[in-house]
Enzyme design. Structure first.
Site, mmCIF file in Angstrom:
data_model
loop_
_atom_site.group_PDB
_atom_site.id
_atom_site.type_symbol
_atom_site.label_atom_id
_atom_site.label_comp_id
_atom_site.label_asym_id
_atom_site.label_seq_id
_atom_site.Cartn_x
_atom_site.Cartn_y
_atom_site.Cartn_z
ATOM 1 N N ARG A 1 0.888 -1.177 0.000
ATOM 2 C CA ARG A 1 0.000 0.000 0.000
ATOM 3 C C ARG A 1 0.915 1.213 0.000
ATOM 4 O O ARG A 1 1.630 1.459 0.978
ATOM 5 C CB ARG A 1 -0.931 0.002 1.212
ATOM 6 C CG ARG A 1 -1.647 1.334 1.379
ATOM 7 C CD ARG A 1 -2.834 1.303 2.311
ATOM 8 N NE ARG A 1 -3.980 0.677 1.667
ATOM 9 C CZ ARG A 1 -5.247 0.841 2.074
ATOM 10 N NH1 ARG A 1 -5.517 1.622 3.119
ATOM 11 N NH2 ARG A 1 -6.236 0.250 1.457
ATOM 12 N N HIS B 1 -6.876 0.960 -6.992
ATOM 13 C CA HIS B 1 -7.174 0.070 -5.856
ATOM 14 C C HIS B 1 -7.949 -1.139 -6.404
ATOM 15 O O HIS B 1 -9.143 -1.295 -6.163
ATOM 16 C CB HIS B 1 -7.994 0.823 -4.814
ATOM 17 C CG HIS B 1 -8.056 0.161 -3.465
ATOM 18 N ND1 HIS B 1 -7.315 -0.969 -3.139
ATOM 19 C CD2 HIS B 1 -8.773 0.466 -2.357
ATOM 20 C CE1 HIS B 1 -7.579 -1.313 -1.887
ATOM 21 N NE2 HIS B 1 -8.461 -0.459 -1.392
ATOM 22 N N GLN C 1 -10.299 -3.512 -4.301
ATOM 23 C CA GLN C 1 -11.601 -2.969 -3.891
ATOM 24 C C GLN C 1 -12.666 -3.262 -4.941
ATOM 25 O O GLN C 1 -13.812 -3.597 -4.607
ATOM 26 C CB GLN C 1 -11.485 -1.456 -3.685
ATOM 27 C CG GLN C 1 -12.774 -0.813 -3.214
ATOM 28 C CD GLN C 1 -13.185 -1.312 -1.846
ATOM 29 O OE1 GLN C 1 -12.388 -1.351 -0.926
ATOM 30 N NE2 GLN C 1 -14.436 -1.708 -1.694
ATOM 31 N N ASP D 1 -16.892 7.874 -2.626
ATOM 32 C CA ASP D 1 -15.737 7.660 -1.760
ATOM 33 C C ASP D 1 -15.459 8.993 -1.082
ATOM 34 O O ASP D 1 -16.061 10.016 -1.436
ATOM 35 C CB ASP D 1 -14.542 7.200 -2.626
ATOM 36 C CG ASP D 1 -13.282 6.901 -1.814
ATOM 37 O OD1 ASP D 1 -13.390 6.704 -0.585
ATOM 38 O OD2 ASP D 1 -12.185 6.874 -2.416
ATOM 39 N N CYS E 1 -16.295 2.288 -0.572
ATOM 40 C CA CYS E 1 -15.184 1.407 -0.172
ATOM 41 C C CYS E 1 -14.877 1.505 1.313
ATOM 42 O O CYS E 1 -14.294 0.584 1.866
ATOM 43 C CB CYS E 1 -13.945 1.732 -0.997
ATOM 44 S SG CYS E 1 -13.322 3.418 -0.753
ATOM 45 N N ARG F 1 -14.185 -7.949 0.688
ATOM 46 C CA ARG F 1 -12.751 -7.689 0.544
ATOM 47 C C ARG F 1 -11.950 -8.931 0.931
ATOM 48 O O ARG F 1 -10.894 -9.214 0.381
ATOM 49 C CB ARG F 1 -12.333 -6.491 1.409
ATOM 50 C CG ARG F 1 -12.803 -5.135 0.893
ATOM 51 C CD ARG F 1 -12.169 -4.795 -0.450
ATOM 52 N NE ARG F 1 -10.726 -4.957 -0.399
ATOM 53 C CZ ARG F 1 -9.870 -4.017 0.034
ATOM 54 N NH1 ARG F 1 -10.310 -2.832 0.372
ATOM 55 N NH2 ARG F 1 -8.565 -4.246 0.061
HETATM 56 N N1 CP Z 1 -11.485 0.175 1.494
HETATM 57 C C1 CP Z 1 -10.248 0.111 2.007
HETATM 58 O O1 CP Z 1 -9.257 -0.128 1.315
HETATM 59 O O2 CP Z 1 -10.188 0.329 3.363
HETATM 60 P P1 CP Z 1 -8.881 0.427 4.265
HETATM 61 O O3 CP Z 1 -8.223 1.747 3.948
HETATM 62 O O4 CP Z 1 -9.392 0.371 5.667
HETATM 63 O O5 CP Z 1 -7.974 -0.711 3.938
HETATM 64 N N1 NVA Z 2 -9.567 7.145 -2.006
HETATM 65 C C1 NVA Z 2 -9.272 6.674 -0.675
HETATM 66 C C2 NVA Z 2 -9.596 5.222 -0.545
HETATM 67 C C3 NVA Z 2 -9.370 4.625 0.804
HETATM 68 C C4 NVA Z 2 -9.648 3.147 0.850
HETATM 69 C C5 NVA Z 2 -7.814 6.955 -0.353
HETATM 70 O O1 NVA Z 2 -6.959 6.748 -1.230
HETATM 71 O O2 NVA Z 2 -7.531 7.398 0.758
#
Ligand code: CP
Ligand code: NVA
Length: 321
Positions: A108, A135, A138, A230, A270, A297
């Protein structure tokens, strides 16, 4: 037929429609076998995944750790405070070393290019657990959730109302690959990435669906089956919060907006959710599928880990997609 063994999972763009369908099918199969039938199924016994996180996470971390455990393997979570990466060791060297310990790597990160570098140096598959650009995990969960609710995917009309961010980028790729119609409403200046628009437009044409971009949320949600949003302030954008709240005025998903949608509308997010982008009465409505979406997920990341490590044939019939 094509194999996903030993491949990287960095963007849905790299996967054929039938491969994405295979992942959704396997996810549903694992959910049936392990959750519903309480089967002990541990094909990844002795396998491990090293997880590098530059940003916070609830779902992505837990779904992967617990999913790996369910499949019999082991997950190691590494936060920026735990390892040398970025401080006294390069991403290249870290990728080479972790490949000697683990069977899968997971990242990540901020820049998608960090994942490309990791993947180039790693000798084991690398999974994208969110970058600023994409992502993909997701969207697999979103698609399983919609398949479970509607009984099919092809031909569904989806509407995105919000930021042109990582989630919508992966959604655009996924809808293009699987033939779902997608309308994307963003404020001016927050449109999706130009290259992603080009790629997704081409994919949509190939699957006989359409991608439409607008600055009018009401146009996007008109007769849509699914409304998706989101946060307006993604991780790393905290300093832009005040400007963003101002620029996204009129983009909150609320009852008035949902009245424009199809009568059997549903809502996806998400998570984590903030109040700005969706009112409580929609977020907690029966037609909000966000909790199923979060659970999925787990089953979807399990399918990805399994297919990158071994061939797998689901035991259940293929769901209609
Ligand atoms: N939706 C998602 O990726 O959540 P987190 O940031 O909690 O992993
Ligand atoms: N768009 C958000 C998604 C989090 C799961 C971010 O990147 O923070």
């Amino acid at each position: 037929s094509s194999t996903m063994v030993n491949r990287d999972f960095l963007t849905l763009k790299d996967f054929k429609p039938e491969e994405i369908e295979q992942l959704l099918w396997t996810a549903k199969d694992l959910k049936t076998r392990i959750r519903d039938n309480k089967e002990l199924f541990q094909p990844l016994k002795g396998k491990s995944i090293a997880m590098l996180f530059q940003k916070k996470s609830t779902r992505t971390r837990l779904s992967t750790e617990m999913g790996m455990t369910l499949l019999g393997g082991h997950a190691s979570f590494l936060s920026p405070d735990d390892i040398h990466l970025g401080v006294s060791e390069s991403i290249e060297d870290t990728g080479r070393v972790l490949s000697r310990f683990a069977d899968l790597l997971f990242g990540r990160v901020y820049g998608q290019s960090d994942l490309d570098v990791l993947a180039a140096e790693a000798t084991v598959p690398v999974i994208n657990g969110l970058s600023d650009q994409y992502h993909p995990l997701q969207i697999l969960a979103d698609f399983v959730t919609l398949q479970e609710y509607y009984g099919y995917l092809h031909g569904l009309k989806l509407a995105w109302v919000g930021d042109g961010n990582n989630i919508v980028h992966s959604l655009m790729m996924g809808c293009g690959k699987l033939g779902m119609e997608l309308r994307v409403a963003t404020p001016k200046g927050y449109e999706p990435d130009g290259q992603v628009i080009k790629d997704a437009t081409k994919l949509s044409a190939q699957s006989g669906s359409t991608l439409h971009l607008t600055h009018d949320p009401m146009e996007a949600v008109y007769r849509a089956d699914v409304i998706i949003t989101d946060t307006w302030v993604s991780m790393g954008q905290e300093e832009e919060k005040l400007i963003r709240l101002r620029d996204f005025a009129g983009y909150q998903v609320n009852r008035k907006m949902v009245k424009e949608a199809a009568s059997d509308w549903t809502f996806l997010h998400c998570l984590p959710r903030k109040q700005e982008e969706v009112t409580d009465d929609i977020f907690y409505d029966k037609k909000s599928l966000v909790w199923e979406e979060a659970e999925n997920r787990k089953w979807t990341v399990m399918a990805v880990m399994l297919h990158l490590l071994m061939e797998y044939k689901p035991t259940i019939l293929k769901p209609k997609l």
